[in-house]
Design an enzyme around this catalytic site. Structure first.
Site, PDB file in Angstrom:
ATOM      1  N   GLU A  20      70.481  14.043  23.321  1.00  0.00           N
ATOM      2  CA  GLU A  20      69.568  12.955  22.960  1.00  0.00           C
ATOM      3  C   GLU A  20      68.117  13.318  23.283  1.00  0.00           C
ATOM      4  OE1 GLU A  20      71.465   8.647  22.850  1.00  0.00           O
ATOM      5  OE2 GLU A  20      70.144   8.806  24.563  1.00  0.00           O
TER       6      GLU A  20
ATOM      7  N   HIS B 122      93.144  28.169  25.561  1.00  0.00           N
ATOM      8  CA  HIS B 122      94.332  28.240  24.694  1.00  0.00           C
ATOM      9  C   HIS B 122      94.111  27.476  23.394  1.00  0.00           C
ATOM     10  CE1 HIS B 122      96.773  30.049  27.945  1.00  0.00           C
ATOM     11  NE2 HIS B 122      95.811  29.489  28.662  1.00  0.00           N
TER      12      HIS B 122
ATOM     13  N   LYS C  71      72.512   2.226  13.498  1.00  0.00           N
ATOM     14  CA  LYS C  71      72.518   0.810  13.891  1.00  0.00           C
ATOM     15  C   LYS C  71      72.002  -0.059  12.753  1.00  0.00           C
ATOM     16  CE  LYS C  71      71.562   1.478  18.787  1.00  0.00           C
ATOM     17  NZ  LYS C  71      70.542   1.294  19.814  1.00  0.00           N
TER      18      LYS C  71
HETATM   19  O1  PA5 Z   1      69.995   7.154  26.952  1.00  0.00           O
HETATM   20  C1  PA5 Z   1      69.800   6.144  26.291  1.00  0.00           C
HETATM   21  O2  PA5 Z   1      68.694   5.593  26.249  1.00  0.00           O
HETATM   22  C2  PA5 Z   1      70.930   5.506  25.530  1.00  0.00           C
HETATM   23  O3  PA5 Z   1      72.079   6.293  25.573  1.00  0.00           O
HETATM   24  C3  PA5 Z   1      71.242   4.153  26.102  1.00  0.00           C
HETATM   25  O4  PA5 Z   1      71.578   4.285  27.459  1.00  0.00           O
HETATM   26  C4  PA5 Z   1      72.389   3.475  25.351  1.00  0.00           C
HETATM   27  O5  PA5 Z   1      72.078   3.375  23.990  1.00  0.00           O
HETATM   28  C5  PA5 Z   1      72.669   2.088  25.900  1.00  0.00           C
HETATM   29  O6  PA5 Z   1      71.521   1.300  25.838  1.00  0.00           O
HETATM   30  P1  PA5 Z   1      71.404  -0.036  26.658  1.00  0.00           P
HETATM   31  O7  PA5 Z   1      71.416   0.314  28.096  1.00  0.00           O
HETATM   32  O8  PA5 Z   1      70.104  -0.653  26.232  1.00  0.00           O
HETATM   33  O9  PA5 Z   1      72.587  -0.891  26.293  1.00  0.00           O
END
Ligand code: PA5
Length: 443
Positions: free
Chosen positions: A285, A306, A420
Protein backbone atom coordinates in the site's frame (compact mmCIF):
# COMPACT_ATOMS: atom_id res chain seq x y z
CA UNK A 1 18.53 -7.32 14.47
CA UNK A 2 21.04 -8.15 11.77
CA UNK A 3 20.84 -7.62 8.05
CA UNK A 4 22.89 -9.73 5.68
CA UNK A 5 22.98 -8.66 2.04
CA UNK A 6 25.93 -10.78 0.93
CA UNK A 7 23.55 -12.99 -1.06
CA UNK A 8 22.42 -10.11 -3.28
CA UNK A 9 25.94 -9.18 -4.34
CA UNK A 10 25.87 -11.55 -7.32
CA UNK A 11 23.15 -9.35 -8.84
CA UNK A 12 24.03 -5.89 -7.54
CA UNK A 13 27.49 -4.62 -6.68
CA UNK A 14 28.53 -2.88 -3.49
CA UNK A 15 28.81 0.30 -5.64
CA UNK A 16 25.19 -0.18 -6.77
CA UNK A 17 24.16 -0.18 -3.12
CA UNK A 18 26.46 2.66 -2.18
CA UNK A 19 24.83 4.94 -4.77
CA UNK A 20 21.73 5.04 -2.59
CA UNK A 21 23.46 6.23 0.55
CA UNK A 22 23.48 9.93 -0.41
CA UNK A 23 19.78 10.04 -1.39
CA UNK A 24 18.90 8.04 1.72
CA UNK A 25 20.64 10.59 3.95
CA UNK A 26 18.61 13.32 2.26
CA UNK A 27 15.31 11.40 2.59
CA UNK A 28 16.06 10.61 6.21
CA UNK A 29 16.42 14.35 6.81
CA UNK A 30 13.10 14.95 5.07
CA UNK A 31 11.45 12.24 7.15
CA UNK A 32 12.75 13.66 10.42
CA UNK A 33 12.00 17.26 9.56
CA UNK A 34 8.60 16.52 8.02
CA UNK A 35 9.48 18.08 4.69
CA UNK A 36 8.92 15.02 2.47
CA UNK A 37 5.76 13.73 0.80
CA UNK A 38 2.96 12.73 3.17
CA UNK A 39 4.36 14.74 6.06
CA UNK A 40 0.91 14.90 7.71
CA UNK A 41 1.28 11.20 8.50
CA UNK A 42 4.53 11.00 10.41
CA UNK A 43 3.06 10.47 13.88
CA UNK A 44 4.21 6.81 13.86
CA UNK A 45 7.83 7.98 14.07
CA UNK A 46 7.33 9.17 17.66
CA UNK A 47 4.76 6.64 18.85
CA UNK A 48 7.31 4.38 20.61
CA UNK A 49 8.59 7.29 22.71
CA UNK A 50 5.42 9.35 22.92
CA UNK A 51 2.94 6.74 24.15
CA UNK A 52 0.80 8.25 26.86
CA UNK A 53 1.22 6.32 30.13
CA UNK A 54 -2.44 7.07 30.95
CA UNK A 55 -3.47 5.30 27.77
CA UNK A 56 -1.29 2.30 28.57
CA UNK A 57 -2.86 2.10 32.04
CA UNK A 58 -6.35 2.33 30.52
CA UNK A 59 -5.50 -0.53 28.13
CA UNK A 60 -4.39 -2.62 31.10
CA UNK A 61 -7.56 -1.76 33.07
CA UNK A 62 -9.86 -2.61 30.16
CA UNK A 63 -7.97 -5.83 29.56
CA UNK A 64 -8.15 -6.85 33.25
CA UNK A 65 -11.86 -6.03 33.33
CA UNK A 66 -12.73 -7.93 30.14
CA UNK A 67 -10.54 -11.04 30.30
CA UNK A 68 -12.39 -12.70 33.22
CA UNK A 69 -15.72 -12.01 31.50
CA UNK A 70 -15.07 -13.71 28.17
CA UNK A 71 -14.19 -16.96 26.43
CA UNK A 72 -13.86 -15.30 23.06
CA UNK A 73 -12.64 -11.84 22.15
CA UNK A 74 -13.35 -10.54 18.66
CA UNK A 75 -11.11 -8.02 16.93
CA UNK A 76 -13.18 -6.22 14.29
CA UNK A 77 -11.16 -4.34 11.67
CA UNK A 78 -9.55 -4.56 8.25
CA UNK A 79 -6.20 -3.68 6.66
CA UNK A 80 -4.05 -1.56 8.92
CA UNK A 81 -6.72 -1.66 11.59
CA UNK A 82 -6.19 -5.35 12.28
CA UNK A 83 -3.16 -6.82 10.55
CA UNK A 84 -0.48 -5.47 12.89
CA UNK A 85 -2.13 -6.72 16.06
CA UNK A 86 -2.88 -10.06 14.47
CA UNK A 87 0.72 -10.35 13.23
CA UNK A 88 2.10 -9.99 16.76
CA UNK A 89 -0.51 -12.23 18.38
CA UNK A 90 -0.07 -15.04 15.88
CA UNK A 91 3.73 -15.12 16.12
CA UNK A 92 3.54 -15.33 19.91
CA UNK A 93 0.55 -17.54 20.55
CA UNK A 94 0.45 -21.27 21.19
CA UNK A 95 -0.02 -23.06 17.85
CA UNK A 96 -3.10 -24.83 19.18
CA UNK A 97 -4.41 -22.16 21.53
CA UNK A 98 -7.91 -22.60 20.10
CA UNK A 99 -7.91 -26.16 21.50
CA UNK A 100 -6.66 -25.19 24.95
CA UNK A 101 -9.34 -24.05 27.40
CA UNK A 102 -6.73 -22.40 29.66
CA UNK A 103 -5.63 -20.12 26.81
CA UNK A 104 -8.69 -17.91 27.28
CA UNK A 105 -9.75 -15.63 25.76
CA UNK A 106 -9.52 -17.01 22.27
CA UNK A 107 -8.86 -14.12 19.93
CA UNK A 108 -10.82 -14.26 16.69
CA UNK A 109 -11.24 -11.73 13.91
CA UNK A 110 -14.11 -10.17 12.01
CA UNK A 111 -14.69 -7.29 9.63
CA UNK A 112 -11.80 -8.28 7.36
CA UNK A 113 -13.95 -9.94 4.68
CA UNK A 114 -17.48 -9.98 3.31
CA UNK A 115 -18.04 -13.70 3.64
CA UNK A 116 -21.53 -14.53 4.84
CA UNK A 117 -20.33 -18.02 5.72
CA UNK A 118 -17.63 -16.59 7.97
CA UNK A 119 -20.02 -14.19 9.71
CA UNK A 120 -22.70 -16.82 10.11
CA UNK A 121 -20.29 -19.31 11.65
CA UNK A 122 -18.76 -16.67 13.91
CA UNK A 123 -22.16 -15.57 15.21
CA UNK A 124 -23.20 -19.16 15.71
CA UNK A 125 -20.00 -19.92 17.61
CA UNK A 126 -20.24 -16.89 19.93
CA UNK A 127 -23.90 -17.55 20.65
CA UNK A 128 -22.62 -20.43 22.87
CA UNK A 129 -19.84 -18.38 24.45
CA UNK A 130 -19.21 -15.37 26.60
CA UNK A 131 -17.69 -12.78 24.34
CA UNK A 132 -16.70 -9.15 23.90
CA UNK A 133 -15.21 -7.18 21.05
CA UNK A 134 -13.06 -4.30 19.98
CA UNK A 135 -14.06 -2.45 16.83
CA UNK A 136 -11.14 -0.68 15.16
CA UNK A 137 -11.72 1.74 12.32
CA UNK A 138 -9.96 5.06 11.95
CA UNK A 139 -12.51 6.42 9.51
CA UNK A 140 -15.40 4.63 11.20
CA UNK A 141 -17.03 4.16 7.83
CA UNK A 142 -15.22 1.17 6.28
CA UNK A 143 -17.90 -1.21 5.02
CA UNK A 144 -16.47 -4.55 6.15
CA UNK A 145 -15.86 -3.72 9.84
CA UNK A 146 -18.96 -1.49 10.05
CA UNK A 147 -21.15 -4.34 8.84
CA UNK A 148 -19.52 -6.96 11.08
CA UNK A 149 -19.75 -4.63 14.07
CA UNK A 150 -23.40 -3.95 13.43
CA UNK A 151 -24.19 -7.70 13.34
CA UNK A 152 -22.03 -8.56 16.36
CA UNK A 153 -23.37 -5.65 18.38
CA UNK A 154 -26.83 -7.06 17.71
CA UNK A 155 -25.67 -10.45 19.05
CA UNK A 156 -24.20 -8.81 22.14
CA UNK A 157 -27.40 -6.86 22.80
CA UNK A 158 -29.49 -10.00 22.36
CA UNK A 159 -27.35 -11.85 24.84
CA UNK A 160 -26.50 -9.25 27.46
CA UNK A 161 -29.07 -6.48 26.90
CA UNK A 162 -28.13 -2.97 25.79
CA UNK A 163 -26.41 -2.03 29.01
CA UNK A 164 -24.47 -5.29 29.24
CA UNK A 165 -23.42 -5.03 25.59
CA UNK A 166 -21.98 -1.56 26.13
CA UNK A 167 -19.61 -2.94 28.76
CA UNK A 168 -18.37 -5.52 26.28
CA UNK A 169 -17.52 -3.16 23.45
CA UNK A 170 -14.31 -1.19 23.07
CA UNK A 171 -13.94 1.21 20.14
CA UNK A 172 -10.72 2.49 18.58
CA UNK A 173 -11.33 5.26 16.07
CA UNK A 174 -10.51 8.85 15.17
CA UNK A 175 -10.67 11.61 17.76
CA UNK A 176 -13.50 13.65 16.31
CA UNK A 177 -16.14 13.49 13.70
CA UNK A 178 -16.20 9.91 12.42
CA UNK A 179 -19.39 7.83 12.53
CA UNK A 180 -17.92 5.37 15.03
CA UNK A 181 -16.75 8.15 17.35
CA UNK A 182 -20.30 9.54 17.39
CA UNK A 183 -21.76 6.13 18.27
CA UNK A 184 -19.05 5.60 20.89
CA UNK A 185 -19.96 8.85 22.58
CA UNK A 186 -23.68 8.10 22.48
CA UNK A 187 -23.25 4.59 23.87
CA UNK A 188 -20.44 5.36 26.30
CA UNK A 189 -18.11 2.63 25.04
CA UNK A 190 -14.62 2.50 26.43
CA UNK A 191 -12.49 3.93 23.64
CA UNK A 192 -9.07 4.86 22.32
CA UNK A 193 -7.95 7.24 19.63
CA UNK A 194 -6.19 6.53 16.35
CA UNK A 195 -4.04 9.66 16.05
CA UNK A 196 -4.83 11.80 13.01
CA UNK A 197 -1.21 11.75 11.92
CA UNK A 198 -0.85 7.94 11.96
CA UNK A 199 -2.11 6.01 8.92
CA UNK A 200 -3.66 2.56 9.33
CA UNK A 201 -0.70 0.50 8.19
CA UNK A 202 1.68 2.43 10.46
CA UNK A 203 -0.59 2.15 13.50
CA UNK A 204 0.30 -1.20 15.09
CA UNK A 205 2.21 0.44 17.95
CA UNK A 206 -0.77 2.65 18.90
CA UNK A 207 -3.86 1.34 20.70
CA UNK A 208 -4.87 -0.18 17.31
CA UNK A 209 -2.34 -2.97 17.77
CA UNK A 210 -1.57 -2.68 21.47
CA UNK A 211 -5.10 -3.31 22.72
CA UNK A 212 -5.65 -6.65 20.89
CA UNK A 213 -2.10 -7.73 21.79
CA UNK A 214 -2.77 -6.94 25.47
CA UNK A 215 -6.06 -8.89 25.30
CA UNK A 216 -4.04 -11.86 24.03
CA UNK A 217 -1.93 -11.66 27.20
CA UNK A 218 1.22 -10.40 25.51
CA UNK A 219 3.62 -7.79 26.85
CA UNK A 220 2.96 -4.48 25.10
CA UNK A 221 5.65 -2.70 27.12
CA UNK A 222 8.32 -4.97 25.68
CA UNK A 223 6.86 -4.46 22.21
CA UNK A 224 7.17 -0.70 22.63
CA UNK A 225 10.64 -1.02 24.16
CA UNK A 226 11.87 -2.95 21.13
CA UNK A 227 10.42 -0.32 18.82
CA UNK A 228 11.95 2.47 20.89
CA UNK A 229 15.43 0.90 20.79
CA UNK A 230 15.17 0.38 17.03
CA UNK A 231 13.95 3.95 16.59
CA UNK A 232 16.95 5.24 18.52
CA UNK A 233 19.32 3.29 16.31
CA UNK A 234 17.75 4.12 12.97
CA UNK A 235 17.16 7.80 13.64
CA UNK A 236 20.71 8.37 14.83
CA UNK A 237 22.66 6.61 12.11
CA UNK A 238 22.95 7.41 8.46
CA UNK A 239 25.21 5.06 6.59
CA UNK A 240 24.49 1.75 4.89
CA UNK A 241 26.69 -0.02 7.41
CA UNK A 242 25.22 1.35 10.60
CA UNK A 243 21.58 1.78 9.63
CA UNK A 244 19.86 -1.49 8.69
CA UNK A 245 16.90 0.36 7.18
CA UNK A 246 19.27 2.20 4.82
CA UNK A 247 20.74 -1.14 3.74
CA UNK A 248 17.35 -2.80 3.26
CA UNK A 249 15.93 0.14 1.29
CA UNK A 250 19.10 0.34 -0.83
CA UNK A 251 19.22 -3.41 -1.53
CA UNK A 252 15.59 -3.73 -2.56
CA UNK A 253 15.70 -0.61 -4.77
CA UNK A 254 18.97 -1.71 -6.38
CA UNK A 255 17.40 -5.10 -7.12
CA UNK A 256 14.23 -3.44 -8.45
CA UNK A 257 16.34 -1.44 -10.87
CA UNK A 258 17.80 -4.73 -12.12
CA UNK A 259 14.32 -6.05 -12.94
CA UNK A 260 13.58 -7.80 -9.64
CA UNK A 261 9.99 -6.64 -9.41
CA UNK A 262 8.68 -9.15 -6.85
CA UNK A 263 9.95 -9.45 -3.29
CA UNK A 264 9.04 -12.62 -1.44
CA UNK A 265 9.12 -12.62 2.34
CA UNK A 266 10.13 -16.10 3.43
CA UNK A 267 9.52 -17.24 6.99
CA UNK A 268 10.45 -20.65 8.31
CA UNK A 269 7.62 -20.99 10.82
CA UNK A 270 3.91 -20.99 9.96
CA UNK A 271 3.26 -18.72 12.96
CA UNK A 272 4.79 -15.89 10.92
CA UNK A 273 2.08 -16.02 8.27
CA UNK A 274 0.28 -12.92 9.54
CA UNK A 275 3.50 -11.04 10.10
CA UNK A 276 4.13 -11.45 6.39
CA UNK A 277 0.54 -10.33 5.71
CA UNK A 278 1.19 -7.17 7.70
CA UNK A 279 4.46 -6.58 5.84
CA UNK A 280 2.72 -7.16 2.48
CA UNK A 281 0.16 -4.50 3.32
CA UNK A 282 2.78 -2.07 4.62
CA UNK A 283 4.93 -2.23 1.49
CA UNK A 284 2.19 -2.90 -1.06
CA UNK A 285 0.00 0.00 0.00
CA UNK A 286 2.95 2.33 0.57
CA UNK A 287 4.87 1.75 -2.64
CA UNK A 288 2.49 0.41 -5.27
CA UNK A 289 1.46 3.60 -7.02
CA UNK A 290 2.07 5.65 -10.17
CA UNK A 291 2.58 2.30 -11.96
CA UNK A 292 5.67 1.61 -9.88
CA UNK A 293 6.67 -0.52 -6.93
CA UNK A 294 7.95 -3.94 -5.92
CA UNK A 295 5.15 -6.50 -5.58
CA UNK A 296 5.30 -7.97 -2.06
CA UNK A 297 4.53 -11.68 -1.80
CA UNK A 298 5.10 -14.20 0.98
CA UNK A 299 5.84 -17.87 1.47
CA UNK A 300 5.90 -20.12 4.49
CA UNK A 301 8.86 -22.50 4.38
CA UNK A 302 9.47 -25.34 4.43
CA UNK A 303 5.77 -25.91 3.58
CA UNK A 304 5.87 -23.88 0.37
CA UNK A 305 9.13 -25.45 -0.78
CA UNK A 306 6.83 -28.28 -1.79
CA UNK A 307 4.66 -25.98 -3.89
CA UNK A 308 5.97 -22.53 -4.84
CA UNK A 309 9.55 -23.69 -4.33
CA UNK A 310 9.61 -24.93 -7.90
CA UNK A 311 8.63 -21.52 -9.26
CA UNK A 312 11.13 -19.70 -7.08
CA UNK A 313 13.93 -22.03 -8.16
CA UNK A 314 13.22 -22.09 -11.90
CA UNK A 315 10.38 -19.75 -12.85
CA UNK A 316 10.52 -16.16 -14.12
CA UNK A 317 13.69 -14.46 -12.82
CA UNK A 318 12.03 -11.29 -11.54
CA UNK A 319 12.19 -12.39 -7.89
CA UNK A 320 14.22 -11.67 -4.82
CA UNK A 321 13.66 -12.99 -1.34
CA UNK A 322 13.75 -11.48 2.13
CA UNK A 323 14.22 -14.17 4.73
CA UNK A 324 13.34 -13.70 8.39
CA UNK A 325 15.86 -15.76 10.33
CA UNK A 326 14.93 -16.52 13.94
CA UNK A 327 17.94 -17.89 15.80
CA UNK A 328 16.42 -19.48 18.88
CA UNK A 329 13.27 -21.58 18.90
CA UNK A 330 10.68 -20.98 21.61
CA UNK A 331 10.85 -24.66 22.54
CA UNK A 332 13.53 -27.22 21.80
CA UNK A 333 12.42 -30.52 20.27
CA UNK A 334 15.25 -33.04 19.89
CA UNK A 335 15.36 -35.89 17.44
CA UNK A 336 15.43 -39.17 19.36
CA UNK A 337 17.72 -42.07 18.51
CA UNK A 338 16.00 -45.15 17.12
CA UNK A 339 17.92 -48.40 17.81
CA UNK A 340 16.71 -50.07 14.67
CA UNK A 341 16.92 -47.01 12.42
CA UNK A 342 14.13 -48.42 10.26
CA UNK A 343 13.13 -44.96 9.13
CA UNK A 344 16.79 -44.14 8.31
CA UNK A 345 16.56 -40.93 10.31
CA UNK A 346 19.39 -41.61 12.74
CA UNK A 347 21.63 -39.23 10.81
CA UNK A 348 19.53 -36.52 12.44
CA UNK A 349 20.00 -37.80 15.98
CA UNK A 350 21.48 -35.18 18.27
CA UNK A 351 19.99 -32.32 16.30
CA UNK A 352 17.00 -30.28 17.33
CA UNK A 353 14.14 -29.67 14.91
CA UNK A 354 15.16 -26.01 14.93
CA UNK A 355 18.69 -26.90 13.81
CA UNK A 356 17.24 -28.99 10.99
CA UNK A 357 15.03 -26.05 10.03
CA UNK A 358 18.11 -23.81 9.98
CA UNK A 359 19.93 -26.21 7.67
CA UNK A 360 16.87 -26.20 5.42
CA UNK A 361 17.01 -22.40 5.45
CA UNK A 362 20.72 -22.30 4.59
CA UNK A 363 20.33 -24.92 1.87
CA UNK A 364 17.36 -23.10 0.39
CA UNK A 365 19.13 -19.76 0.37
CA UNK A 366 22.11 -21.30 -1.47
CA UNK A 367 19.82 -23.01 -3.99
CA UNK A 368 17.79 -19.86 -4.64
CA UNK A 369 20.88 -17.66 -4.99
CA UNK A 370 22.39 -20.21 -7.42
CA UNK A 371 19.07 -20.19 -9.29
CA UNK A 372 19.21 -16.39 -9.74
CA UNK A 373 17.09 -15.26 -6.78
CA UNK A 374 19.06 -12.86 -4.56
CA UNK A 375 18.35 -13.13 -0.84
CA UNK A 376 18.36 -10.50 1.89
CA UNK A 377 18.47 -12.09 5.34
CA UNK A 378 17.10 -10.37 8.44
CA UNK A 379 18.04 -12.08 11.66
CA UNK A 380 16.54 -11.79 15.12
CA UNK A 381 17.66 -13.73 18.20
CA UNK A 382 14.18 -15.00 19.08
CA UNK A 383 10.49 -14.40 18.46
CA UNK A 384 9.36 -12.34 21.44
CA UNK A 385 7.63 -9.04 22.00
CA UNK A 386 10.88 -7.07 22.20
CA UNK A 387 12.25 -8.35 18.90
CA UNK A 388 8.89 -8.01 17.16
CA UNK A 389 8.76 -4.37 18.29
CA UNK A 390 12.18 -3.86 16.76
CA UNK A 391 11.22 -5.56 13.52
CA UNK A 392 7.98 -3.59 13.21
CA UNK A 393 9.66 -0.23 13.64
CA UNK A 394 12.47 -1.31 11.31
CA UNK A 395 10.04 -2.18 8.51
CA UNK A 396 7.98 0.99 8.96
CA UNK A 397 11.08 3.17 8.83
CA UNK A 398 12.61 1.26 5.91
CA UNK A 399 9.31 1.44 4.04
CA UNK A 400 9.13 5.21 4.39
CA UNK A 401 12.70 5.62 3.09
CA UNK A 402 12.21 3.06 0.35
CA UNK A 403 9.04 4.85 -0.82
CA UNK A 404 10.94 8.13 -0.97
CA UNK A 405 13.68 6.45 -3.03
CA UNK A 406 10.96 5.32 -5.44
CA UNK A 407 9.66 8.91 -5.53
CA UNK A 408 6.19 8.01 -4.26
CA UNK A 409 4.27 9.18 -1.20
CA UNK A 410 4.54 6.17 1.13
CA UNK A 411 1.73 7.39 3.39
CA UNK A 412 -1.30 7.64 1.10
CA UNK A 413 -3.39 4.99 -0.65
CA UNK A 414 -5.43 6.70 -3.38
CA UNK A 415 -5.82 3.45 -5.32
CA UNK A 416 -8.02 1.74 -2.72
CA UNK A 417 -10.92 4.07 -3.54
CA UNK A 418 -11.53 2.70 -7.04
CA UNK A 419 -13.14 -0.59 -6.01
CA UNK A 420 -15.06 1.10 -3.21
CA UNK A 421 -16.66 3.60 -5.58
CA UNK A 422 -17.81 0.80 -7.87
CA UNK A 423 -19.05 -1.31 -4.98
CA UNK A 424 -21.02 1.57 -3.48
CA UNK A 425 -22.48 2.41 -6.90
CA UNK A 426 -23.51 -1.22 -7.43
CA UNK A 427 -25.07 -1.29 -3.96
CA UNK A 428 -26.97 1.93 -4.62
CA UNK A 429 -25.38 3.83 -1.71
CA UNK A 430 -26.83 7.36 -1.50
CA UNK A 431 -24.43 9.87 -3.06
CA UNK A 432 -23.17 7.42 -5.71
CA UNK A 433 -25.95 7.95 -8.30
CA UNK A 434 -23.60 9.27 -11.02
CA UNK A 435 -21.26 6.28 -10.64
CA UNK A 436 -24.26 3.94 -10.80
CA UNK A 437 -25.30 5.48 -14.13
CA UNK A 438 -21.77 5.17 -15.48
CA UNK A 439 -21.56 1.49 -14.50
CA UNK A 440 -24.95 0.76 -16.08
CA UNK A 441 -23.65 2.15 -19.39
CA UNK A 442 -20.66 -0.22 -19.22
CA UNK A 443 -22.83 -3.33 -19.03
O1 PA5 B 1 -3.53 1.28 5.97
C1 PA5 B 1 -4.62 1.79 5.74
O2 PA5 B 1 -4.80 3.02 5.80
C2 PA5 B 1 -5.81 0.93 5.42
O3 PA5 B 1 -5.44 -0.41 5.27
C3 PA5 B 1 -6.84 1.03 6.50
O4 PA5 B 1 -6.27 0.65 7.73
C4 PA5 B 1 -8.06 0.17 6.20
O5 PA5 B 1 -8.62 0.52 4.97
C5 PA5 B 1 -9.13 0.31 7.28
O6 PA5 B 1 -9.50 1.65 7.41
P1 PA5 B 1 -10.30 2.15 8.67
O7 PA5 B 1 -9.41 2.00 9.85
O8 PA5 B 1 -10.63 3.59 8.38
O9 PA5 B 1 -11.53 1.29 8.80
Amino acid sequence: MQINVSQVLNKVSREDLQRFEGPLKEFQQQLHSGTGAGSDFLGWLDVPVGMDTGELAAIRDDMERLVPMVDVFIVVGIGGSYLGGRAVIEVLKHNFSHMLPEEKPHIVYAGHNLSSGYLHDLMEMVSHKDFALVVISKSGTTTEPALAFSLLRGELEKKYGQHGARKRIVAITDKEGGALRKLTREQGYSSYVVPDDVGGRYSVLTAVGLFPVAMAGKDIHQLLKGAKDMRERLMNNNTLDNNEAFMYAAARNALYQKGKTTEIMACYDPMWHYFAEWWKQLFGESEGKEHKGIFPAAVSFTTDLHSLGQYIQEGERNLFETVIHVEKARHVVNVPEDDQNLDKLNYLTGLSVNEINHRAETGTIMAHVDGGVPVIQLGIPQADEYNLGKLIFFFQYACALSGYLLKVNPFDQPGVEAYKNNMFALLGKPGYEKETEKLKKRH
